[in-house]
Design an enzyme around this catalytic site. Structure first.
Site, mmCIF file in Angstrom:
data_model
loop_
_atom_site.group_PDB
_atom_site.id
_atom_site.type_symbol
_atom_site.label_atom_id
_atom_site.label_comp_id
_atom_site.label_asym_id
_atom_site.label_seq_id
_atom_site.Cartn_x
_atom_site.Cartn_y
_atom_site.Cartn_z
ATOM 1 N N GLU A 1 0.807 -1.216 0.000
ATOM 2 C CA GLU A 1 0.000 0.000 0.000
ATOM 3 C C GLU A 1 0.843 1.269 0.000
ATOM 4 O O GLU A 1 0.340 2.359 0.276
ATOM 5 C CB GLU A 1 -0.968 -0.031 1.184
ATOM 6 C CG GLU A 1 -1.937 -1.207 1.065
ATOM 7 C CD GLU A 1 -2.892 -1.347 2.227
ATOM 8 O OE1 GLU A 1 -2.808 -0.529 3.169
ATOM 9 O OE2 GLU A 1 -3.718 -2.272 2.195
ATOM 10 N N LYS B 1 -15.536 -2.086 2.834
ATOM 11 C CA LYS B 1 -14.839 -2.484 1.610
ATOM 12 C C LYS B 1 -15.881 -3.056 0.655
ATOM 13 O O LYS B 1 -16.502 -4.075 0.962
ATOM 14 C CB LYS B 1 -13.771 -3.543 1.920
ATOM 15 C CG LYS B 1 -12.616 -3.034 2.769
ATOM 16 C CD LYS B 1 -11.695 -4.184 3.152
ATOM 17 C CE LYS B 1 -10.463 -3.691 3.904
ATOM 18 N NZ LYS B 1 -9.655 -4.824 4.428
#
Length: 428
Positions: A205, A339
């Protein structure tokens, strides 16, 4: 004007070089909606099923040709001719077409790709930005970034157990200022790590992934970077953790193994550990501090820390209203991570956010570790006035795409844009 003329899916790559699915929805008006579905590394056991081909001779078994075929041959014929603005109808039709509780027949990746592309096409047909189409005239709150600047766990090849160490610019006046603060701290963290002779390679990330002496050392170097940038820890910037504790949990022994530190802890000892950390460092949020099935441990953590910090359920809730409802009834956690690919449709995602807010829980919109240039979650964060977003470090295009879209939205909203800073933690 917004009748679906065609639906087409193809296999593309995500930010980790793994195949994922891209879906395009074409309307009779000429409007097009295109989206790429993300994929997680540390996934909850109760997430909707991401359909992979399993052919080891092709992309090491990670191909998504089955999901692509399901869109092109099964879903497309059913929704062509429908009105794209009928999001709920289309999403429910796909859920029924799949017929399983976890979308394992058609694949949540196939269904979500269509769901998001339909929403984008409808927004374009109506001449509206996606955030306004989904959220209406009251969609105006820019999220506080929860920026992951140091990676461990399943997101990095280092000895740090905690998966994400994040900064939150709660003292900023607006989103763009908050983003700038985070970027400055990120660059100064690189300098701090270099000065200490530590690695500055990045994880999935975009956060740095050095080998450290302990999990606490990660907090120490981040605080040092904040101060080096000229900001005050705890006032201008607060810290957040994603422990991803399911990855540390030994189901047989009911213990948590922090391999990097060579220690084993019970749930109660993990809560003690977190309490020590929040007393020493300006930590405002801890995500997945315990395993997804350790409901007793979660209840203890909420009782001990739930009035001091945000306690976020990710693997615990998996954006699923049934699991969230159980958590609400048991008094477990006080926030949900959202999500889209955990549940598989826009409609179910919005339902989970609505349920959370009605129960006084906060909602944090999140990316996955396997991302793309798709920036849909930036619009979703503003659409639902979530107030918080997790979308990685300012170091990879797949992460920066979301921040850039939020900057555009802030510009579009002009003086009506809101940024709540520390007030996003309205339930503490």
């Amino acid at each position: 004007m917004s009748i679906i003329r065609d639906v087409y899916a193809r296999e593309v790559l995500d930010s980790r070089g793994n195949p994922t699915i891209e879906v395009e929805v074409y309307l009779e008006s000429g409007a097009i909606g295109r989206t790429i579905v993300p994929s997680g590394a540390s996934t909850g056991a109760f997430e909707a099923v991401e359909l992979r081909d399993g052919d080891k001779g092709r992309y090491l078994g990670k191909g998504v040709q089955k999901a692509v075929e399901n869109v092109n041959q099964i879903i497309a014929p059913e929704i062509i001719g429908l009105d794209a603005v009928e999001q709920v109808v289309i999403d429910e039709m796909m859920i029924e077409l799949d017929g399983t509780p976890n979308k394992s027949k058609l694949g949540a990746n196939a269904i979500l790709g269509v769901s998001m592309a339909v929403a984008k096409a409808a927004a374009e047909a109506l001449g509206l930005p996606l955030y306004q189409y989904l959220g209406g005239v009251n969609a105006k709150q820019l999220p506080v970034p929860m920026m992951n600047i140091l990676n461990g766990g399943a997101h990095a090849d280092n000895n740090v157990d905690i998966q994400e160490f994040m900064i939150m610019p709660v003292g900023a006046a607006n989103f763009s200022s908050g983003l700038r603060m985070c970027v400055e701290i990120y660059h100064n963290l690189k300098s701090v790590l270099k000065e200490k002779g530590l690695g500055t390679g990045v994880g999935d990330e975009g956060g740095f992934a050095p080998n450290l002496g302990s999990n606490e050392e990660a907090l120490q170097v981040i605080v040092e970077a904040i101060e080096k940038t000229g900001y005050t820890p705890g006032v201008d910037v607060k810290l957040a953790l994603d422990v991803a504790a399911t990855e540390l949990y030994d189901e047989t022994e009911k213990l948590y193994r922090l391999s990097g530190e060579g220690v084993v802890k019970t749930a109660a000892e993990m809560v003690d550990f977190y309490e020590e950390l929040i007393n020493k460092y300006p930590i405002i949020s801890i995500e997945d501090g315990l395993s997804e099935e350790d409901w007793d441990g979660w209840k203890l953590m909420t009782e001990r820390l739930g009035k001091k910090i945000q306690i976020v359920g990710d693997d615990l809730f998996v954006t699923n209203t049934e699991r969230l409802e159980k958590g609400i009834k048991q008094g477990t956690a006080n926030s949900i991570l959202i999500k889209l690919n955990q549940i598989g449709t826009i409609t179910e995602t919005l339902d989970a956010i609505e349920m959370a807010k009605r129960a006084g829980y906060t909602a944090v919109i999140s990316h996955r570790s396997g991302e793309s240039e798709d920036s849909t979650i930036a619009d979703v964060a503003v659409a639902v006035n979530a107030g918080q977003i997790k979308t990685g470090a300012p170091a990879r295009t797949d992460r920066v795409a979301k921040y850039n879209q939020l900057l555009r939205i802030e510009d579009m909203l002009g003086f009506t844009a809101k940024y709540l800073g520390e007030d996003v933690f309205y339930n503490l």
